[in-house]
Motif scaffolding. Sequence first.
Motif, short mmCIF file in Angstrom:
data_model
loop_
_atom_site.label_atom_id
_atom_site.label_comp_id
_atom_site.label_asym_id
_atom_site.label_seq_id
_atom_site.Cartn_x
_atom_site.Cartn_y
_atom_site.Cartn_z
N GLN A 21 0.84 -1.18 0.00
CA GLN A 21 0.00 0.00 0.00
C GLN A 21 0.88 1.24 0.00
O GLN A 21 2.06 1.18 0.33
CB GLN A 21 -0.91 0.01 1.23
CG GLN A 21 -1.93 -1.12 1.18
CD GLN A 21 -3.10 -0.89 2.12
OE1 GLN A 21 -3.20 0.14 2.78
NE2 GLN A 21 -4.00 -1.86 2.18
N SER A 22 0.26 2.36 -0.37
CA SER A 22 1.03 3.58 -0.49
C SER A 22 0.84 4.48 0.72
O SER A 22 -0.07 4.27 1.53
CB SER A 22 0.62 4.35 -1.75
OG SER A 22 -0.69 4.85 -1.60
N ASP A 25 -2.61 5.70 0.60
CA ASP A 25 -3.60 4.75 1.12
C ASP A 25 -3.70 4.85 2.64
O ASP A 25 -4.80 4.89 3.21
CB ASP A 25 -3.21 3.31 0.77
CG ASP A 25 -3.34 3.00 -0.71
OD1 ASP A 25 -4.30 3.48 -1.33
OD2 ASP A 25 -2.46 2.28 -1.24
N ARG A 29 -7.20 5.88 4.41
CA ARG A 29 -7.90 4.87 5.22
C ARG A 29 -8.10 5.33 6.66
O ARG A 29 -9.00 4.87 7.34
CB ARG A 29 -7.11 3.55 5.21
CG ARG A 29 -7.38 2.69 3.99
CD ARG A 29 -6.80 1.29 4.17
NE ARG A 29 -5.36 1.33 4.43
CZ ARG A 29 -4.81 1.00 5.58
NH1 ARG A 29 -5.54 0.56 6.58
NH2 ARG A 29 -3.51 1.08 5.74
#
Length: 105
Positions: A21-22, A25, A29
């Motif tokens: 994931q970045s 992200d 989130r």
Amino acid sequence: PTVVYQLPDGSTSSVDVPAGQSVMDGSVRNNLPGIVAECGGSCSCATCHVYLDEESTPAFEEPTLEEQDLLEFLDGVQPCSRLACQLVLTPDVDTVTVTVPSSDA
Ligand code: FES
């Protein structure tokens, strides 16, 4: 890996972001302010602008030409500017630190 976000209001938020994931992200989130990510991570909106901590630079690939092109037109761009959606965590990364600019909030 852990991503430490230095937020526009001066506070700091540490988030566990799974490899793959970045940095974008992890922010989205957890509803952190400042990273809008309008395009959802396809490197076309530049609303995920962050400043990458110098010590964290080796944790990521160099920016692609596509990313560099987008960064060029941003306000407040610095040599350490990156698009957070292009900062993808890898398993061997421990902790990285980014600063979220307030102009994107
Ligand atoms: Fe749009 Fe990163 S989320 S360029």
